[in-house]
Design a protein around this motif. Structure first.
Motif, mmCIF file in Angstrom:
data_model
loop_
_atom_site.group_PDB
_atom_site.id
_atom_site.type_symbol
_atom_site.label_atom_id
_atom_site.label_comp_id
_atom_site.label_asym_id
_atom_site.label_seq_id
_atom_site.Cartn_x
_atom_site.Cartn_y
_atom_site.Cartn_z
ATOM 1 N N LYS A 386 0.830 -1.208 0.000
ATOM 2 C CA LYS A 386 0.000 0.000 0.000
ATOM 3 C C LYS A 386 0.865 1.259 0.000
ATOM 4 O O LYS A 386 0.584 2.231 -0.710
ATOM 5 N N LEU A 387 1.941 1.246 0.792
ATOM 6 C CA LEU A 387 2.835 2.398 0.856
ATOM 7 C C LEU A 387 3.530 2.617 -0.491
ATOM 8 O O LEU A 387 3.687 3.749 -0.946
ATOM 9 N N LEU A 388 3.946 1.545 -1.127
ATOM 10 C CA LEU A 388 4.592 1.658 -2.434
ATOM 11 C C LEU A 388 3.624 2.227 -3.473
ATOM 12 O O LEU A 388 3.992 3.078 -4.290
ATOM 13 N N SER A 389 2.397 1.755 -3.430
ATOM 14 C CA SER A 389 1.386 2.236 -4.369
ATOM 15 C C SER A 389 1.128 3.726 -4.158
ATOM 16 O O SER A 389 1.065 4.505 -5.111
ATOM 17 N N GLY A 390 1.006 4.121 -2.886
ATOM 18 C CA GLY A 390 0.763 5.526 -2.571
ATOM 19 C C GLY A 390 1.913 6.429 -2.977
ATOM 20 O O GLY A 390 1.718 7.611 -3.283
ATOM 21 N N ALA A 391 3.130 5.867 -3.018
ATOM 22 C CA ALA A 391 4.304 6.649 -3.414
ATOM 23 C C ALA A 391 4.531 6.615 -4.919
ATOM 24 O O ALA A 391 5.475 7.226 -5.422
ATOM 25 N N GLY A 392 3.657 5.896 -5.648
ATOM 26 C CA GLY A 392 3.816 5.784 -7.088
ATOM 27 C C GLY A 392 4.980 4.891 -7.482
ATOM 28 O O GLY A 392 5.586 5.060 -8.546
ATOM 29 N N GLU A 393 5.295 3.914 -6.649
ATOM 30 C CA GLU A 393 6.449 3.047 -6.876
ATOM 31 C C GLU A 393 6.060 1.571 -6.969
ATOM 32 O O GLU A 393 6.839 0.685 -6.631
ATOM 33 N N THR A 394 4.848 1.303 -7.430
ATOM 34 C CA THR A 394 4.459 -0.091 -7.658
ATOM 35 C C THR A 394 5.397 -0.707 -8.710
ATOM 36 O O THR A 394 5.669 -0.091 -9.741
ATOM 37 N N GLY A 395 5.882 -1.900 -8.418
ATOM 38 C CA GLY A 395 6.823 -2.536 -9.330
ATOM 39 C C GLY A 395 8.237 -1.993 -9.205
ATOM 40 O O GLY A 395 9.029 -2.077 -10.155
ATOM 41 N N LEU A 396 8.573 -1.430 -8.060
ATOM 42 C CA LEU A 396 9.900 -0.850 -7.813
ATOM 43 C C LEU A 396 11.003 -1.872 -8.082
ATOM 44 O O LEU A 396 10.948 -3.012 -7.628
ATOM 45 N N LYS A 397 11.999 -1.460 -8.857
ATOM 46 C CA LYS A 397 13.179 -2.283 -9.119
ATOM 47 C C LYS A 397 14.372 -1.637 -8.435
ATOM 48 O O LYS A 397 14.568 -0.421 -8.543
ATOM 49 N N ILE A 398 15.174 -2.461 -7.729
ATOM 50 C CA ILE A 398 16.274 -1.887 -6.952
ATOM 51 C C ILE A 398 17.426 -2.877 -6.833
ATOM 52 O O ILE A 398 17.215 -4.087 -6.718
ATOM 53 N N GLU A 399 18.622 -2.364 -6.889
ATOM 54 C CA GLU A 399 19.821 -3.187 -6.749
ATOM 55 C C GLU A 399 20.142 -3.398 -5.270
ATOM 56 O O GLU A 399 20.036 -2.480 -4.468
ATOM 57 N N PHE A 400 20.541 -4.618 -4.948
ATOM 58 C CA PHE A 400 20.805 -4.990 -3.548
ATOM 59 C C PHE A 400 22.174 -5.670 -3.501
ATOM 60 O O PHE A 400 22.362 -6.768 -4.008
ATOM 61 N N CYS A 401 23.157 -4.986 -2.900
ATOM 62 C CA CYS A 401 24.497 -5.545 -2.757
ATOM 63 C C CYS A 401 24.596 -6.368 -1.477
ATOM 64 O O CYS A 401 24.002 -6.006 -0.453
ATOM 65 N N ASP A 416 22.848 -16.052 3.176
ATOM 66 C CA ASP A 416 21.574 -16.568 3.684
ATOM 67 C C ASP A 416 20.675 -15.432 4.164
ATOM 68 O O ASP A 416 19.458 -15.440 3.937
ATOM 69 N N ILE A 417 21.279 -14.448 4.840
ATOM 70 C CA ILE A 417 20.497 -13.301 5.308
ATOM 71 C C ILE A 417 19.983 -12.513 4.107
ATOM 72 O O ILE A 417 18.807 -12.095 4.074
ATOM 73 N N PHE A 418 20.858 -12.318 3.122
ATOM 74 C CA PHE A 418 20.429 -11.619 1.908
ATOM 75 C C PHE A 418 19.243 -12.318 1.247
ATOM 76 O O PHE A 418 18.260 -11.669 0.868
ATOM 77 N N GLU A 419 19.321 -13.640 1.088
ATOM 78 C CA GLU A 419 18.251 -14.377 0.417
ATOM 79 C C GLU A 419 16.935 -14.241 1.164
ATOM 80 O O GLU A 419 15.859 -14.134 0.548
ATOM 81 N N SER A 420 16.987 -14.230 2.487
ATOM 82 C CA SER A 420 15.769 -14.086 3.280
ATOM 83 C C SER A 420 15.139 -12.711 3.082
ATOM 84 O O SER A 420 13.922 -12.586 2.872
ATOM 85 N N VAL A 421 15.979 -11.660 3.139
ATOM 86 C CA VAL A 421 15.464 -10.304 2.951
ATOM 87 C C VAL A 421 14.954 -10.127 1.524
ATOM 88 O O VAL A 421 13.891 -9.528 1.295
ATOM 89 N N LYS A 422 15.683 -10.636 0.555
ATOM 90 C CA LYS A 422 15.261 -10.538 -0.845
ATOM 91 C C LYS A 422 13.899 -11.187 -1.052
ATOM 92 O O LYS A 422 13.022 -10.633 -1.738
ATOM 93 N N SER A 423 13.699 -12.358 -0.451
ATOM 94 C CA SER A 423 12.421 -13.056 -0.583
ATOM 95 C C SER A 423 11.282 -12.202 -0.032
ATOM 96 O O SER A 423 10.203 -12.112 -0.637
ATOM 97 N N ASP A 424 11.506 -11.552 1.108
ATOM 98 C CA ASP A 424 10.483 -10.689 1.703
ATOM 99 C C ASP A 424 10.167 -9.509 0.788
ATOM 100 O O ASP A 424 8.989 -9.141 0.611
ATOM 101 N N ASP A 426 10.574 -9.347 -2.447
ATOM 102 C CA ASP A 426 9.864 -9.864 -3.630
ATOM 103 C C ASP A 426 8.370 -9.996 -3.351
ATOM 104 O O ASP A 426 7.529 -9.641 -4.200
ATOM 105 N N LYS A 427 8.035 -10.505 -2.167
ATOM 106 C CA LYS A 427 6.623 -10.699 -1.820
ATOM 107 C C LYS A 427 5.875 -9.374 -1.716
ATOM 108 O O LYS A 427 4.655 -9.323 -1.914
ATOM 109 N N ALA A 428 6.608 -8.301 -1.427
ATOM 110 C CA ALA A 428 5.974 -6.983 -1.330
ATOM 111 C C ALA A 428 5.929 -6.278 -2.681
ATOM 112 O O ALA A 428 5.447 -5.139 -2.776
ATOM 113 N N GLY A 429 6.439 -6.947 -3.724
ATOM 114 C CA GLY A 429 6.396 -6.365 -5.058
ATOM 115 C C GLY A 429 7.632 -5.567 -5.421
ATOM 116 O O GLY A 429 7.627 -4.826 -6.413
#
Length: 556
Positions: A386-401, A416-424, A426-429
């Motif tokens: 909902k916050l992403l939609s309100g900010a006009g950032e639905t489908g946000l793409k971002i680099e994660f080092c 392993d920590i990265f994969e867990s955060v990345k999965s979360d 992804d689920k938020a769009g």
């Protein structure tokens, strides 16, 4: 474990070491002539090499793990705890303003080279650091001097801060008086830092004949700091060799030590850079202990009879957000969405040893200044969307080092920590583009430059003061974060020059609340790093600051 341009990364990048020929020690330390295990040598495996044998030139934990056995500062932390106690100073006090510090020094202390320890030796060290010139003024070389006592007698580096050190006076043989221009939250804790440990004045004269070279954060350390022979401290062990080919530093017991003598004759610190490699070496009997045990290995080792004590929590891991790299991160709604998207409880349950905690702010609850009133960002995927939609950032793409080839006390398994955060995310769009980088120099350089939109980093405290955490990142503009917010900067700095401890703590509590309202990044977890020892070892008291004294070790 960065008050400068980027304090949090300076300490990591200072581990880059130029190729220097060093004195050797055998990789078979710990074996007798018949190949049996010797009981006069304790072999400990660390996850990384030291940067230098002069702690004043370093800012990384692997250097300090070694040098702490050989060099002593005026103060130290109590064995196994975070309370300050005397080291080379038996007593200390300050004036009401916190600008004049008086140290009553121990008597009958000798340096490893036979020189006497006294007030003149203390002042020789502090004046030596204050008078550094050239590349020694690079923050990559003199990070801790600058973050604790400011700049130099004559600043040559444009990034060097204003000097806060004023003078050191030998009032008499056993009384040293150190004056600063302004009170600082870094004192008296700074007087316990390994980087401010005391060296023999005779050795210092030799140090001053050699130069360091620094280009950015790439360092060529002076030769004396890369081999045994010149360096001389007062600690229970003296450094006898550094075999870089075998990744070992060796030390021998200093029989002239003023305090309790070391429990074993020799110490060997060996670098084994993988968790599996360290565990297997312990199981095979090749080493007597190692640090940063993988959470999944704790039960296995304990069932096999090994000792795996867990340190108290004194660190924080965070998800950094570089606003200068990705314009969407400038929107508070996007930062909030990311915060709500990450299941930090799951990170604690699946990635940390028992005793790990969700971090609600940029310091653990064990540090003075922790606030119970900060804004919380509970795990809520729907709210994140909902916050992403309100900010006009639905489908946000971002680099994660994320870093590779590293294990840190606050980050036991980075991928392993990265994969867990990345999965979360992804689920938020939020579409994540992974960018793995070697820890040093690639990852640390990229984070420092603000080149990683999202990244993971952390901090283990040097001493128990809130500014040692929040001041590391938010005392002023920092490329890693890429934002300018005077409300945040002012709140963080409000307590830094407050002499009254109670008022200082209140200021830090308020600063934590301001930081978490602004949300420059997301504190993730605080981890109790585990350390392992062989069955026949009487281990040292484990330290929440990872400041173990291996002189306490004996064999059963």
């Amino acid at each position: 474990m960065r008050i400068l341009k980027n304090r949090a990364v300076r300490a990591a990048t200072a581990t880059l070491v130029a190729v220097v020929v060093a004195a050797g020690c055998s990789s078979e330390r710990g074996k007798d002539d018949e190949g049996n295990k010797s009981k006069d040598t304790f072999v400990f495996a660390a996850p990384g090499d030291p940067a230098a044998l002069d702690p004043a030139l370093a800012s990384d934990g692997e250097t300090f793990r070694v040098t702490r056995q050989s060099f002593e500062a005026l103060l130290k932390h109590e064995s196994g705890g975070s309370d300050l106690t005397g080291a080379l100073a038996e007593k200390w006090d300050s004036n009401d303003k916190g600008t004049v510090w008086t140290f009553d020094l121990r008597k009958n202390v000798k340096f490893h080279d036979g020189e006497p320890f006294n007030a003149e030796a203390v002042c020789a060290n502090y004046d030596h650091w204050f008078n550094w010139t050239g590349s020694y003024q690079s923050s990559a070389v003199s990070y801790y001097w600058q973050s604790t006592l400011g700049g130099f007698k004559k600043n040559e580096d444009k990034e060097a801060p204003k000097a806060n050190y004023k003078s050191c006076t030998a009032k008499d043989e056993n009384t040293a008086v150190i004056e600063v221009n302004e009170p600082s939250a870094n004192l008296p804790g700074g007087f316990s830092l390994q980087a401010l440990a005391i060296h023999s004045p005779k050795a210092i004269k030799e140090y001053e004949k050699q130069d360091a070279k620094a280009k950015g954060d790439a360092i060529t350390y002076p030769k004396y700091s890369q081999e045994a022979g010149t360096l001389a401290g007062t600690g229970p062990y003296e450094i006898t060799g550094w075999n870089k080919g075998n990744k070992e530093v060796s030390l021998k017991r200093f029989d002239g030590y003023w305090g309790k003598k070391g429990g074993v004759e020799k110490l060997v610190f060996r670098t084994i850079d993988t968790e599996d490699g360290r565990r297997q070496a312990l199981q095979a009997g090749d080493i007597d202990g190692y640090d940063l045990v993988a959470p999944a290995d704790v039960d296995t080792l304990e069932k096999e009879g090994f000792q795996v004590p867990t340190r108290d929590v004194f660190n924080v891991l965070y998800l950094g957000m570089a606003q200068g790299k990705h314009k969407a991160l400038k929107k508070p709604e996007v930062r909030q969405a990311i915060a709500h998207a990450v299941d930090r409880e799951n990170l604690v349950k699946t990635q940390l040893p028992e005793g790990g905690k969700v971090a609600t702010q940029f310091m653990p609850e064990t540090v003075e200044g922790y606030s119970d009133k900060v804004k919380k960002y509970e795990f809520d995927t729907a709210k994140a969307k909902k916050l992403l939609s309100g900010a006009g950032e639905t489908g946000l793409k971002i680099e994660f080092c994320y870093p590779t080839e590293v294990t840190r006390p606050y980050m036991p398994a980075p991928q392993d920590i990265f994969e867990s955060v990345k999965s979360d995310l992804d689920k938020a769009g939020i579409k994540v583009t992974p960018k793995p980088l070697k820890w040093a120099p690639d990852y640390t350089d990229a984070v420092e430059a603000g080149s990683c939109a999202l990244h993971m980093l952390g901090w283990t405290g040097d001493f128990n003061d809130g500014f040692n955490f929040i001041g590391t990142w938010f005392a002023g503009y920092d490329k890693q974060w890429g934002f300018k917010n005077e409300k945040v900067f002012d709140a963080v700095n409000a307590g830094s020059k407050e002499a009254d401890p109670a008022a200082r703590t209140k200021a830090y509590e308020k600063a934590n609340e301001v930081i978490m309202d602004y949300l420059p990044g997301l504190p993730l977890t605080s981890s109790p790093p585990a350390i392992a020892f062989a069955k026949d070892v009487n281990p040292p008291e484990v330290s929440p600051l990872t400041q173990e004294n291996f002189g306490e070790v004996t064999f059963k």
